[in-house]
Design an enzyme around this catalytic site. Structure first.
Site, PDB file in Angstrom:
ATOM      1  N   ALA A  88       0.882  -1.205   0.165  1.00 34.78           N
ATOM      2  CA  ALA A  88      -0.075   0.024   0.070  1.00 34.78           C
ATOM      3  C   ALA A  88       0.909   1.345  -0.036  1.00 34.78           C
ATOM      4  CB  ALA A  88      -0.952  -0.125   0.995  1.00 34.78           C
ATOM      5  N   THR A  89       2.251   1.162   0.574  1.00 33.51           N
ATOM      6  CA  THR A  89       2.762   2.359   0.516  1.00 33.51           C
ATOM      7  C   THR A  89       3.188   2.652  -0.941  1.00 33.51           C
ATOM      8  OG1 THR A  89       3.820   1.889   2.669  1.00 33.51           O
ATOM      9  CG2 THR A  89       5.105   3.262   1.297  1.00 33.51           C
ATOM     10  N   ASN A 140      -6.316   3.231  10.323  1.00 37.50           N
ATOM     11  CA  ASN A 140      -5.184   2.351  10.822  1.00 37.50           C
ATOM     12  C   ASN A 140      -5.163   2.197  12.260  1.00 37.50           C
ATOM     13  OD1 ASN A 140      -3.878   4.467   9.582  1.00 37.50           O
ATOM     14  ND2 ASN A 140      -2.115   3.618  10.686  1.00 37.50           N
ATOM     15  N   GLN A 164      -6.881  -0.667   5.276  1.00 34.67           N
ATOM     16  CA  GLN A 164      -7.350  -1.191   6.384  1.00 34.67           C
ATOM     17  C   GLN A 164      -8.810  -1.714   6.066  1.00 34.67           C
ATOM     18  OE1 GLN A 164      -6.341  -1.564   9.571  1.00 34.67           O
ATOM     19  NE2 GLN A 164      -4.215  -1.113   9.165  1.00 34.67           N
ATOM     20  N   SER A 172      -3.250  -3.726   0.429  1.00 28.54           N
ATOM     21  CA  SER A 172      -2.156  -4.297   0.858  1.00 28.54           C
ATOM     22  C   SER A 172      -2.223  -5.814   1.275  1.00 28.54           C
ATOM     23  CB  SER A 172      -1.491  -3.550   1.990  1.00 28.54           C
ATOM     24  OG  SER A 172      -0.353  -4.271   2.757  1.00 28.54           O
ATOM     25  N   HIS A 226      -0.435  -7.873   3.427  1.00 30.05           N
ATOM     26  CA  HIS A 226       0.028  -8.265   4.680  1.00 30.05           C
ATOM     27  C   HIS A 226      -1.334  -7.973   5.514  1.00 30.05           C
ATOM     28  CE1 HIS A 226       2.005  -4.726   6.791  1.00 30.05           C
ATOM     29  NE2 HIS A 226       1.824  -4.438   5.230  1.00 30.05           N
ATOM     30  N   THR A 236      10.039  -7.097 -12.893  1.00 29.01           N
ATOM     31  CA  THR A 236       9.550  -8.567 -13.021  1.00 29.01           C
ATOM     32  C   THR A 236       8.182  -8.725 -11.891  1.00 29.01           C
ATOM     33  OG1 THR A 236      11.587  -9.136 -13.918  1.00 29.01           O
ATOM     34  CG2 THR A 236       9.823 -10.715 -12.963  1.00 29.01           C
ATOM     35  N   CYS A 296       6.504   3.554  17.103  1.00 29.30           N
ATOM     36  CA  CYS A 296       7.537   3.712  18.196  1.00 29.30           C
ATOM     37  C   CYS A 296       9.208   3.432  17.391  1.00 29.30           C
ATOM     38  CB  CYS A 296       7.810   2.779  19.442  1.00 29.30           C
ATOM     39  SG  CYS A 296       6.413   2.992  20.318  1.00 29.30           S
TER      40      CYS A 296
END
Ligand SMILES: *Cc1c(COP(=O)(O)O)cnc(C)c1O
Length: 391
Positions: free
Chosen positions: A51-52, A137, A165, A185, A187, A226, A312
Site C-alpha cells: 500500500a505504501t 489504521n 485497512q 496491501s 499483509h 518483474t 515507536c
C-alpha cells in the site's frame, strides 16, 4: 504460493515458453481475485510492493502528470487530504507541498471523521486530487468515501482512497463509491508482506499516471519490474478468502471487540475510547487510560501483542500524531493502546487480555498514587520528574 517458489520459476512476462505461460496464468488469476474483492475488473489492477507504493504511485503519479501538463502553471495545482492519514499518504503530499503544490490537510473532528462537506468546502477549480482513507489504521474510524466519491465525480476531480485497512474487512465497491484510485496491501488481509495493488479505474477521460519506476513496461507501464509471482498469487488467494469470510467474520469480530471493550470498562474507571464509537472497523479498539504512564503500560503487558497508536521508531516514544490531531490530551495520547482483533482471535484470548490489562492498569495506578504522595512531600520535585523516574 509454494509451487511458484519451488517448481514454477517462470517469468509472467515471458510469452515464448510454457514456464512463462503458467506464471502468467497464475498472475492473471490473482488479478481477477483481487479485482473481485473490490468490484473492479482485472484490467484495473496494478500489482505493487504494498500500500505504501500504491499510495505513492497514486498521489505522486497523478499530480506529477497534472504538473507536466500544466507547465508554467504548476504552482496553481491544488490537492486535498486529511491531517491524520497514514504516513504513506501524508509524506508524498508533504513532498508535493515542498515543491510548490498547494495542499489542504483537512482537520478531522474529535472522533477522527472527515466529512464530505469539509471536502466540498475545500474544493477549488484548481483541485486535481482528493485522497481520503477508507478506514483508519490506528483509531478504526470509517470514512464516508461514497459521499466523497460522488462529490469528486461531480466536480471532475480524481479521488484516491488508501483502503489498506478497509479492503476485506468492510464491504467496498469501487464503482458504487466512484473511486478512481484505491490502494490495498497483502499483509493486512493475511496475505504475504511486500505485495499490494493499486486499482486504477478504466474510464473516459483516461486516468493518466506518471510511473515511479521505469523499465520494461510491466503492469501497463505503471510499474516496471518483474512481477513477484508467488507474492501476487498469495495476494490473490487472500482476497478470495477475505471475500468468502468477510460477512461472517466481521460479525464475529464485532462481538469479540464489544466483549473486550465492555470487559475493560466494567472493571476500570477512567477509560476513554478513541475514534468513532459506531462507524468503526470491527477488529479495532483504541483506548486511553487515565492516570497511567504510557510507556510503563506497554512494557508491563507482557502477554499481549498490542501497540500504542504511535510508531515507536525512536528510543523516545512519541504520542500518536493521530490522537494529538483529533484533540486527545497529551497525557491520554501517551497512555493509549490499540487492540487489533483478527481471524485467529477467539473469546478465550479476549478474556485473557481483559484480565492482564485490568490487573496491570490497577497496579500502575497504585504505583502512580504512591509516587504522587512522595511528590507532595517534595514540592521541589516536578510532576514531569516523577514521570521520568517511573520510566
Ligand atoms: C499498513 C498500511 C499502509 C502501508 O501498507 P504496506 O503494504 O505495509 O506498505 C498504508 N496505509 C494504511 C492505512 C495502512 O494500514
Amino acid at each position: 504460493m509454494m509451487p511458484f517458489f519451488r517448481e514454477d520459476f517462470g517469468n509472467a512476462a515471458s510469452r515464448t515458453h510454457a514456464f512463462g505461460w503458467r506464471a502468467e496464468e497464475a498472475v492473471e488469476n490473482a488479478r481477477r481475485e483481487t479485482a473481485e474483492l473490490i468490484g473492479a475488473s482485472a484490467r484495473e489492477i496494478v500489482f505493487t510492493s504494498g500500500a505504501t507504493e500504491s499510495n505513492n504511485l497514486a498521489i505522486l503519479g497523478s499530480v506529477r502528470r497534472a504538473l507536466a501538463h500544466a507547465g508554467s502553471h504548476s504552482k496553481h495545482i491544488h490537492v486535498i487530504t486529511s491531517s491524520i492519514e497514514h504516513h504513506a499518504v501524508l509524506d508524498p503530499f508533504e513532498t508535493l507541498r515542498k515543491s510548490g503544490v498547494e495542499v489542504t490537510f483537512l482537520k478531522p473532528n474529535a472522533t477522527g471523521r472527515v466529512e464530505a462537506s469539509q471536502v466540498h468546502k475545500a474544493l477549488t477549480d484548481r483541485t486535481a486530487l482528493v485522497s481520503i482513507m477508507a478506514a483508519h489504521n490506528e483509531i478504526g474510524t470509517i470514512y464516508p468515501i461514497a459521499e466523497i466519491g460522488a462529490l469528486c465525480h461531480e466536480k471532475g476531480v480524481l479521488f484516491h482512497t488508501d483502503a489498506a485497512q478497509a479492503v476485506g474487512k468492510i464491504p467496498l465497491d469501487v464503482r458504487k463509491s466512484q473511486i478512481d484510485l484505491l490502494s490495498l496491501s497483502g499483509h493486512k488481509i493475511y496475505g504475504p508482506k511486500g505485495v499490494g495493488a493499486l486499482y486504477v479505474a478504466r474510464r473516459k477521460p483516461h486516468i493518466r499516471l506518471e510511473p515511479l519506476v521505469y523499465g520494461g513496461g510491466h503492469e501497463r507501464g505503471l510499474r516496471s519490474g518483474t512481477v513477484n509471482v508467488p507474492g501476487v498469487v498469495g495476494l490473490g488467494a487472500s482476497c478470495r478468502i477475505a471475500a468468502q469470510e468477510m460477512e461472517e467474520e466481521s460479525f464475529r469480530l464485532l462481538r469479540l471487540r464489544d466483549r473486550l471493550h465492555e470487559g475493560i470498562t466494567e472493571r476500570l474507571d477512567g477509560v476513554h475510547l478513541n475514534g468513532d464509537p459506531d462507524r468503526r472497523l470491527p477488529g479495532n479498539l483504541n483506548l486511553s487510560f487515565e492516570n497511567v504512564p504510557g510507556e510503563s503500560l506497554l512494557v508491563s503487558l507482557k502477554g499481549l501483542a498490542v501497540s500504542s497508536g504511535s510508531a515507536c521508531t525512536s528510543q523516545v516514544p512519541e504520542a500518536s500524531y493521530v490522537l494529538r490531531r483529533i484533540g486527545v490530551a497529551e497525557r491520554l495520547a501517551h497512555s493509549s493502546l490499540r487492540f487489533g482483533l483478527g481471524r485467529y482471535t477467539i473469546g478465550e484470548d479476549v478474556d485473557r487480555a481483559i484480565g492482564e490489562l485490568v490487573t496491570t492498569v490497577k497496579e500502575l495506578r497504585k504505583l502512580q498514587k504512591s509516587s504522587a504522595i512522595s511528590t507532595s512531600e517534595r514540592p521541589d520535585l516536578q510532576d514531569s520528574q516523577v514521570y521520568n523516574r517511573q520510566k
